[in-house]
Write an enzyme that holds these catalytic residues in place. Structure first.
Site, PDB file in Angstrom:
ATOM      1  N   ASN A  65       1.180   4.671   1.707  1.00 33.44           N
ATOM      2  CA  ASN A  65       0.758   5.326   2.942  1.00 33.44           C
ATOM      3  C   ASN A  65       0.716   6.831   2.682  1.00 33.44           C
ATOM      4  O   ASN A  65       1.742   7.485   2.592  1.00 33.44           O
ATOM      5  CB  ASN A  65       1.751   4.985   4.063  1.00 33.44           C
ATOM      6  CG  ASN A  65       1.210   5.343   5.429  1.00 33.44           C
ATOM      7  OD1 ASN A  65       0.304   6.160   5.549  1.00 33.44           O
ATOM      8  ND2 ASN A  65       1.785   4.742   6.463  1.00 33.44           N
TER       9      ASN A  65
ATOM     10  N   THR B  39       0.828  -1.210   0.000  1.00 32.19           N
ATOM     11  CA  THR B  39       0.000   0.000   0.000  1.00 32.19           C
ATOM     12  C   THR B  39       0.860   1.256   0.000  1.00 32.19           C
ATOM     13  O   THR B  39       1.992   1.258   0.482  1.00 32.19           O
ATOM     14  CB  THR B  39      -0.922   0.035   1.233  1.00 32.19           C
ATOM     15  OG1 THR B  39      -0.121  -0.038   2.423  1.00 32.19           O
ATOM     16  CG2 THR B  39      -1.905  -1.115   1.211  1.00 32.19           C
TER      17      THR B  39
ATOM     18  N   GLU C 151      -4.227   4.353   3.683  1.00 30.23           N
ATOM     19  CA  GLU C 151      -3.369   3.444   2.927  1.00 30.23           C
ATOM     20  C   GLU C 151      -4.089   2.971   1.673  1.00 30.23           C
ATOM     21  O   GLU C 151      -5.178   2.407   1.762  1.00 30.23           O
ATOM     22  CB  GLU C 151      -2.965   2.245   3.782  1.00 30.23           C
ATOM     23  CG  GLU C 151      -2.164   2.629   5.022  1.00 30.23           C
ATOM     24  CD  GLU C 151      -1.773   1.419   5.846  1.00 30.23           C
ATOM     25  OE1 GLU C 151      -0.968   0.611   5.359  1.00 30.23           O
ATOM     26  OE2 GLU C 151      -2.292   1.283   6.969  1.00 30.23           O
TER      27      GLU C 151
END
Length: 272
Positions: free
Chosen positions: A163, A161, A220
């Protein structure tokens, strides 16, 4: 014309309302309507003390040489918000400029009339109702930010992911998982298969990662069908629909199953 910082932060320090758009994004949206000049007035303690009469004479007449002033019908200005549209009209007759007070956009739902104000839209975003927020805005609610390093946990689970660290006071939707569009806003090179300026399908988690006893609230984004090194990139997340609320799972395996399900739901929602 707009103000920066938000007047509420100056009048009542520490009470800055959640920000629906960054200043740069606001300028882009204004430009898209065909407006040529976007004026940002620094809202200071001294500016706050201007009487309505000085506001009109010094700012509108002497500095801006206005020909017409267009505001919302509930617009107030000057010290203690003592000025209103009627006062503007009277000043316009004196100084030779026109004034138009625009009716606020409303929607009738059964026995209720909803006014599309920033307060209403913030409440929708805060509740995670990004669909209703989009209906009022005329576009999905956007959160911008710079991609920073997180725990790296998503990569180990098979869901790397980005962030996203948004600016202070950004209006972040309620904790949960969302279908969203993901766009890299920068014009610099990106290592990977993500092209700046193009939007990508994404499943976005907002919350504290309770399965791992997290305490820090994060945004995220798992970008579907693309991989790239996005650290340091300025990105945008346009929230389309909420898939579910935040949950604490009994095991990591249960979390992974849920993430796979969330990803497919995001794909279905965005593809339709």
């Amino acid at each position: 014309m707009t103000f920066d910082p938000h007047p509420m932060e100056v009048v009542f320090p520490g009470n800055h309302p959640a920000q629906l758009t960054t200043l740069t994004r606001r300028a882009e949206l204004v430009e898209e309507t065909g407006i040529d000049v976007f004026l940002v007035m620094p809202f200071t303690a001294d500016f706050m003390k201007l009487t309505p009469e000085r506001y009109i004479h010094e700012l509108l007449v002497e500095s801006l040489h206005v020909v017409e002033v267009v505001v919302g019908e509930n617009f107030t200005f000057g010290k203690k918000a003592a000025g209103n549209v009627d006062l503007l009209r009277k000043a316009g007759e004196r100084f030779g400029f026109a004034v138009e007070g625009m009716s606020l956009v409303t929607e009738h739902n059964r026995d209720e009339t909803v006014t599309f104000s920033s307060t209403y839209i913030r409440s929708c975003v805060d509740a995670g109702d990004v669909v209703t927020a989009a209906e009022a805005l005329g576009r999905p609610h956007r959160v911008e930010g710079v991609v920073v390093r997180g725990d790296g946990r998503g990569r180990h689970l098979g869901f790397p992911t980005a962030n996203v660290a948004p600016p202070m006071h950004s209006a972040i939707p309620a904790d949960g998982v969302y279908a969203a569009w993901f766009t890299v806003l920068g014009h610099g090179p990106v290592v990977g298969t993500v092209t700046p300026g193009e939007r990508y399908l994404a499943a976005v988690s907002v919350g504290t990662n309770p399965t791992f006893s997290g305490r820090t609230r994060t945004v995220e984004a798992f970008v579907l069908d693309a991989e790239a090194d996005l650290y340091g990139q300025h990105v945008a997340v346009d929230f389309v629909a909420r898939i579910r609320g935040q949950e604490k799972f009994d095991s990591v395996d249960d979390l992974v199953v849920a993430m796979r399900r969330d990803t497919e739901k995001a794909r279905t929602i965005l593809s339709s």
